[in-house]
Design an enzyme around this catalytic site. Structure first.
Site, PDB file in Angstrom:
ATOM      1  N   TYR A 136      88.047 -30.062  37.870  1.00 57.45           N
ATOM      2  CA  TYR A 136      87.726 -29.478  39.172  1.00 57.45           C
ATOM      3  C   TYR A 136      88.680 -29.965  40.260  1.00 57.45           C
ATOM      4  O   TYR A 136      88.856 -29.299  41.278  1.00 57.45           O
ATOM      5  CB  TYR A 136      86.291 -29.837  39.581  1.00 57.45           C
ATOM      6  CG  TYR A 136      85.240 -28.918  39.012  1.00 57.45           C
ATOM      7  CD1 TYR A 136      85.039 -28.822  37.637  1.00 57.45           C
ATOM      8  CD2 TYR A 136      84.441 -28.150  39.848  1.00 57.45           C
ATOM      9  CE1 TYR A 136      84.069 -27.984  37.117  1.00 57.45           C
ATOM     10  CE2 TYR A 136      83.462 -27.313  39.340  1.00 57.45           C
ATOM     11  CZ  TYR A 136      83.281 -27.227  37.968  1.00 57.45           C
ATOM     12  OH  TYR A 136      82.309 -26.406  37.473  1.00 57.45           O
ATOM     13  N   LYS A 187      85.020 -33.909  24.306  1.00 59.38           N
ATOM     14  CA  LYS A 187      85.797 -33.304  23.217  1.00 59.38           C
ATOM     15  C   LYS A 187      86.906 -34.282  22.836  1.00 59.38           C
ATOM     16  O   LYS A 187      88.099 -33.997  22.985  1.00 59.38           O
ATOM     17  CB  LYS A 187      86.369 -31.953  23.666  1.00 59.38           C
ATOM     18  CG  LYS A 187      85.351 -30.829  23.715  1.00 59.38           C
ATOM     19  CD  LYS A 187      85.039 -30.232  22.346  1.00 59.38           C
ATOM     20  CE  LYS A 187      86.202 -29.417  21.808  1.00 59.38           C
ATOM     21  NZ  LYS A 187      85.917 -28.910  20.435  1.00 59.38           N
ATOM     22  N   ASP A 220      80.792 -29.087  22.135  1.00 65.47           N
ATOM     23  CA  ASP A 220      80.419 -27.790  21.541  1.00 65.47           C
ATOM     24  C   ASP A 220      79.156 -27.939  20.691  1.00 65.47           C
ATOM     25  O   ASP A 220      78.241 -27.110  20.749  1.00 65.47           O
ATOM     26  CB  ASP A 220      81.587 -27.159  20.756  1.00 65.47           C
ATOM     27  CG  ASP A 220      82.240 -28.112  19.761  1.00 65.47           C
ATOM     28  OD1 ASP A 220      81.933 -29.323  19.775  1.00 65.47           O
ATOM     29  OD2 ASP A 220      83.073 -27.643  18.959  1.00 65.47           O
ATOM     30  N   ASP A 244      78.680 -28.704  34.032  1.00 63.17           N
ATOM     31  CA  ASP A 244      78.379 -27.438  34.702  1.00 63.17           C
ATOM     32  C   ASP A 244      77.800 -26.452  33.693  1.00 63.17           C
ATOM     33  O   ASP A 244      76.761 -25.829  33.916  1.00 63.17           O
ATOM     34  CB  ASP A 244      79.667 -26.884  35.330  1.00 63.17           C
ATOM     35  CG  ASP A 244      79.432 -25.564  36.045  1.00 63.17           C
ATOM     36  OD1 ASP A 244      78.428 -25.448  36.749  1.00 63.17           O
ATOM     37  OD2 ASP A 244      80.269 -24.644  35.877  1.00 63.17           O
ATOM     38  N   ASP A 248      73.574 -25.228  33.003  1.00 60.16           N
ATOM     39  CA  ASP A 248      73.068 -23.848  33.082  1.00 60.16           C
ATOM     40  C   ASP A 248      72.312 -23.503  31.798  1.00 60.16           C
ATOM     41  O   ASP A 248      71.274 -22.842  31.820  1.00 60.16           O
ATOM     42  CB  ASP A 248      74.220 -22.842  33.266  1.00 60.16           C
ATOM     43  CG  ASP A 248      74.370 -22.364  34.708  1.00 60.16           C
ATOM     44  OD1 ASP A 248      74.258 -23.200  35.627  1.00 60.16           O
ATOM     45  OD2 ASP A 248      74.597 -21.148  34.922  1.00 60.16           O
TER      46      ASP A 248
HETATM   47  C1  IPM Z   1      77.284 -25.561  40.246  1.00 57.23           C
HETATM   48  C2  IPM Z   1      78.239 -24.440  40.578  1.00 57.23           C
HETATM   49  C3  IPM Z   1      79.498 -24.993  41.231  1.00 57.23           C
HETATM   50  C4  IPM Z   1      80.213 -25.816  40.160  1.00 57.23           C
HETATM   51  C5  IPM Z   1      80.480 -23.991  41.852  1.00 57.23           C
HETATM   52  C6  IPM Z   1      79.829 -23.033  42.784  1.00 57.23           C
HETATM   53  C7  IPM Z   1      81.585 -24.739  42.572  1.00 57.23           C
HETATM   54  O1  IPM Z   1      78.496 -23.661  39.466  1.00 57.23           O
HETATM   55  O2  IPM Z   1      76.931 -26.340  41.146  1.00 57.23           O
HETATM   56  O3  IPM Z   1      76.843 -25.658  39.091  1.00 57.23           O
HETATM   57  O4  IPM Z   1      80.942 -25.271  39.328  1.00 57.23           O
HETATM   58  O5  IPM Z   1      80.048 -27.043  40.212  1.00 57.23           O
HETATM   59 MN    MN Z   2      77.232 -24.158  37.765  1.00 61.11          MN
END
Ligand code: IPM
Ligand code: MN
Ligand code: NAD
Length: 350
Positions: A136, A187, A220, A244, A248
């Protein structure tokens, strides 16, 4: 002094943070709350997604709560003016390197996930995501024109021992107060940063945390194991990008992305940054149907980790649980409630 700085942001961000304000007013009306434009909204108003005064105010607050940023209207803005760049600047500027993303399946939602009930019932997993390093922020980065035509895009994944050690330390400390088990996901089979990550975590573990159970797992495989048998995990520590993605995935185990809060913490005594992990959800923004619970639970984390009000955090957590028990559901959880009605259901329990 501001106790809580709200940064509603874009899309559903303002819709869900408005509910946080209602909950905060009910639960702790002595809190001083301020608000600043942020993300695309700030870009439109002030020409930048993160104004200097916003960062200054964030650093001076006790806690910052961000809604969400981003949206198609800013997709073509220069990279450093995009809403997401504002969020990265805020995280870096506040120095909040440790991102705690708890994936907890509330009992009444065990049937709301796309996964089988027996796989997720009782899930209580803490993802510890490194938040201010890795790909990032690594340099060089950019897109350049190639002399012979075509272009070349570059991102750089980079980690130092100090960055890895401090995030691993957070994971081990958290594990000690939980089921005492850490999975470290990287990884190392293909990446140099992954190899260093594994070595540093191993060293720190044998030096200071040998009492904690440690397992290394390739990222993975971690993604696969999360849907196969998520309850094998207690604390999972991983880098910025894998964290990240894996968070999710973990969010869906709890029923919906609209359920998962987060706390980003830095050095002791500095303010924390609290955000739902979901985005601005352009597909439902403006309809008043976003699930506000990830934002409300982010406020719960702020009460606990930055505002010194664990008592109120417990109350709020219980109220969310009761509201769900009584059947409160926004559409993402298979129900019909609006954003405001979902918050009403929590307020009723308070
Ligand atoms: C998160 C989001 C952010 C990230 C983006 C919007 C910069 O996806 O907070 O999970 O990738 O960290
Ligand atoms: Mn995210
Ligand atoms: P998203 O998280 O915004 O949405 C993914 C899906 O989940 C959508 O179908 C959305 O409707 C649903 N969803 C998300 N939050 C919800 C909620 N609270 N209630 C009900 N449904 C919800 O991800 P995306 O669509 O990939 O990204 C949209 C924009 O958001 C992009 O600009 C992205 O950069 C940004 N983003 C910001 C953050 C953040 O601010 N922390 C996080 C992720 C994405």
């Amino acid at each position: 002094m501001t106790d809580l700085l709200l940064l509603p942001g874009d899309g559903i961000g303002p819709e869900v943070t408005a509910q946080v304000r209602r909950v905060a007013n009910r639960l702790a009306n002595d809190l001083t709350i301020d608000e600043r434009p942020f993300g695309g909204t700030s870009f439109d108003q002030l020409g930048t997604p993160l104004a200097d005064e916003t960062l200054t105010q964030a650093k001076a607050a006790k806690a910052v709560l961000m809604g969400a940023v981003g949206g198609p209207q800013w997709a073509n803005a220069p990279r450093d003016k995009r809403p997401e760049a504002g969020l990265l600047g805020l995280r870096a500027g506040m120095g909040v390197f440790a991102n705690l993303r708890p994936a907890i399946c509330f009992q009444p939602l065990a049937g709301a996930s796309t996964l089988k009930r027996e796989v997720i019932e009782g899930l209580d997993l803490m993802i510890v995501r490194e938040l201010t390093g890795g790909v990032y922020f690594g340099k060089p980065r950019g897109i350049e024109d190639l002399p012979g035509g075509g272009r070349r895009g570059v991102d750089t994944q980079v980690y130092t021992t100090a960055e890895i050690e401090r995030i691993a330390r957070v994971a081990f400390e958290l594990a000690r107060g939980r089921k005492n088990k850490v999975h470290s996901a990287e990884k190392s089979n293909v990446m140099e940063t992954g190899l260093l990550w594994r070595q540093v975590v191993t060293d720190l573990h044998s030096r200071e945390y040998a009492d904690v159970e440690l397992e290394h797992i390739l990222a993975d495989n971690a993604a696969m194991q999360l849907v196969k048998n998520p309850k094998q995990f207690d604390v999972m520590v991983t880098d910025n990008l894998f964290g990240d993605i894996l968070s999710d995935e973990a969010a869906q185990l709890t029923g919906s992305l609209g359920m998962l809060p987060s706390a980003a913490l830095g050095a002791p005594g500095t303010p924390g940054l609290y955000e739902p992990i979901h985005g601005s959800a352009p597909d439902i923004a403006g309809q008043g149907i976003a699930n506000p619970l990830a934002a409300i639970l982010s406020f719960e984390m702020a009460l606990r980790w930055s505002l010194g009000r664990a008592d109120l955090a417990d109350k709020l957590y219980a109220a969310v649980g009761k509201a769900l028990e009584k059947g409160a559901r926004t559409p993402d959880l298979g129900g019909q409630l609006t954003t405001i009605e979902m918050a009403d259901a929590v307020l009723t329990e308070l």
